[in-house]
Design a protein around this motif. Structure first.
Motif, short mmCIF file in Angstrom:
data_model
loop_
_atom_site.label_atom_id
_atom_site.label_comp_id
_atom_site.label_asym_id
_atom_site.label_seq_id
_atom_site.Cartn_x
_atom_site.Cartn_y
_atom_site.Cartn_z
N ASN A 207 -11.34 -6.03 6.30
CA ASN A 207 -11.06 -6.69 7.17
C ASN A 207 -12.13 -6.78 8.45
OD1 ASN A 207 -9.73 -5.38 8.42
ND2 ASN A 207 -7.67 -6.41 7.85
N GLU A 208 -11.76 -7.89 9.00
CA GLU A 208 -12.59 -7.09 10.54
C GLU A 208 -12.14 -6.32 10.88
OE1 GLU A 208 -10.79 -10.85 11.33
OE2 GLU A 208 -12.42 -11.46 9.72
N ASP A 209 -10.81 -6.00 11.43
CA ASP A 209 -10.22 -4.67 11.90
C ASP A 209 -10.83 -3.23 10.56
OD1 ASP A 209 -9.06 -6.19 13.53
OD2 ASP A 209 -7.20 -6.76 12.63
N ARG A 210 -12.15 -3.50 9.75
CA ARG A 210 -12.60 -2.57 9.20
C ARG A 210 -10.94 -1.50 8.40
NH1 ARG A 210 -14.75 0.15 14.31
NH2 ARG A 210 -12.38 0.55 14.49
N GLU A 211 -9.77 -2.82 8.49
CA GLU A 211 -9.11 -1.79 7.32
C GLU A 211 -9.33 -2.07 5.72
OE1 GLU A 211 -5.34 -3.13 9.80
OE2 GLU A 211 -5.80 -4.32 9.07
N VAL A 212 -9.32 -0.79 5.06
CA VAL A 212 -9.50 -1.19 3.47
C VAL A 212 -8.65 -1.52 2.48
CG1 VAL A 212 -11.35 0.29 2.09
CG2 VAL A 212 -12.10 -0.31 4.88
N LYS A 213 -9.14 -2.19 1.19
CA LYS A 213 -8.09 -2.16 0.75
C LYS A 213 -8.87 -2.01 -0.82
CE LYS A 213 -3.89 -4.38 -2.07
NZ LYS A 213 -3.31 -5.77 -2.15
N ILE A 214 -8.37 -0.84 -1.65
CA ILE A 214 -9.25 -1.02 -3.52
C ILE A 214 -8.47 -1.40 -4.45
CG2 ILE A 214 -10.34 0.64 -4.39
CD1 ILE A 214 -11.17 2.17 -1.65
N LEU A 215 -8.87 -2.13 -5.16
CA LEU A 215 -8.17 -2.36 -6.03
C LEU A 215 -8.59 -1.47 -6.90
CD1 LEU A 215 -5.60 -4.18 -7.16
CD2 LEU A 215 -7.82 -5.93 -8.21
N MET A 216 -7.95 -1.13 -8.20
CA MET A 216 -8.27 0.16 -8.78
C MET A 216 -7.93 0.25 -10.04
SD MET A 216 -8.14 3.91 -7.60
CE MET A 216 -8.60 4.87 -9.22
N THR A 217 -7.89 0.91 -11.47
CA THR A 217 -7.35 0.81 -12.45
C THR A 217 -7.79 2.55 -12.80
OG1 THR A 217 -6.86 0.11 -14.68
CG2 THR A 217 -9.09 0.61 -14.10
N LEU A 218 -6.43 3.10 -13.48
CA LEU A 218 -7.30 4.48 -14.20
C LEU A 218 -7.09 4.18 -15.92
CD1 LEU A 218 -3.58 5.97 -13.33
CD2 LEU A 218 -5.68 5.58 -11.96
N THR A 219 -7.86 5.34 -16.08
CA THR A 219 -8.23 4.70 -17.71
C THR A 219 -7.36 4.38 -18.06
OG1 THR A 219 -8.09 7.37 -18.09
CG2 THR A 219 -10.47 6.75 -17.34
N SER A 220 -5.60 5.03 -18.38
CA SER A 220 -4.66 4.54 -19.17
C SER A 220 -3.49 5.14 -18.15
CB SER A 220 -4.36 5.66 -20.45
OG SER A 220 -3.89 6.61 -20.01
N PRO A 221 -2.11 3.72 -18.27
CA PRO A 221 -1.50 4.33 -17.56
C PRO A 221 -0.18 5.43 -17.63
CG PRO A 221 -1.17 2.48 -18.86
CD PRO A 221 -2.20 2.99 -18.99
N ASN A 222 -0.59 6.17 -18.95
CA ASN A 222 -1.00 7.83 -18.59
C ASN A 222 -1.32 8.71 -18.61
OD1 ASN A 222 2.14 6.65 -19.83
ND2 ASN A 222 0.99 6.45 -22.01
N CYS A 223 -2.20 8.57 -16.94
CA CYS A 223 -2.83 9.10 -17.35
C CYS A 223 -2.56 9.82 -16.29
CB CYS A 223 -3.66 8.02 -16.08
SG CYS A 223 -5.70 9.61 -14.92
N PRO A 224 -3.08 11.40 -16.12
CA PRO A 224 -2.14 12.79 -15.57
C PRO A 224 -2.87 12.36 -14.22
CG PRO A 224 -4.05 13.30 -17.43
CD PRO A 224 -3.46 12.02 -17.53
#
Length: 107
Positions: free
Chosen positions: A42-59
């Motif tokens: 956003n304009e305030d230089r706040e970052v939101k990253i939407l990410m996943t993992l290779t699996s829900p049980n990822c270590p």
């Protein structure tokens, strides 16, 4: 007065940071693996990253999102960063870039 920030350049810098973070089980960075779904700034230089993992049980389900957040926050042009984990859509090998597939001998 703060200097004007080019959002496209800022986005590229964030991608560069993401490419320094590796999945501990796969020798490819999380960006090329396709774990990063979106980066919002956003304009305030706040970052939101939407990410996943290779699996829900990822270590590294606990530590990897924190590493991403911390590394992005450490960039001086970023005021704040937040990582949101999603499994929709679930990660598959099709999300990997050609660079990642080549690195893993899949091309």
């Amino acid at each position: 007065m703060e200097p004007e920030i080019n959002m496209a350049e800022l986005g590229e810098k964030i991608v560069e940071i993401l490419k320094t973070i590796y999945d501990p089980e796969i020798p490819v960075d999380i960006y090329e693996l396709g774990l990063i779904y979106d980066v919002f700034i956003n304009e305030d230089r706040e970052v939101k990253i939407l990410m996943t993992l290779t699996s829900p049980n990822c270590p590294v389900a606990e530590s990897l999102p924190l590493e991403v957040e911390d590394k992005v926050k450490s960039f001086s042009m970023i005021k704040d960063a937040e990582v949101e984990i999603t499994f929709d859509p679930p990660w598959t090998q099709e999300l990997m870039s050609d660079v990642a597939k080549l690195e893993l001998g899949m091309l």
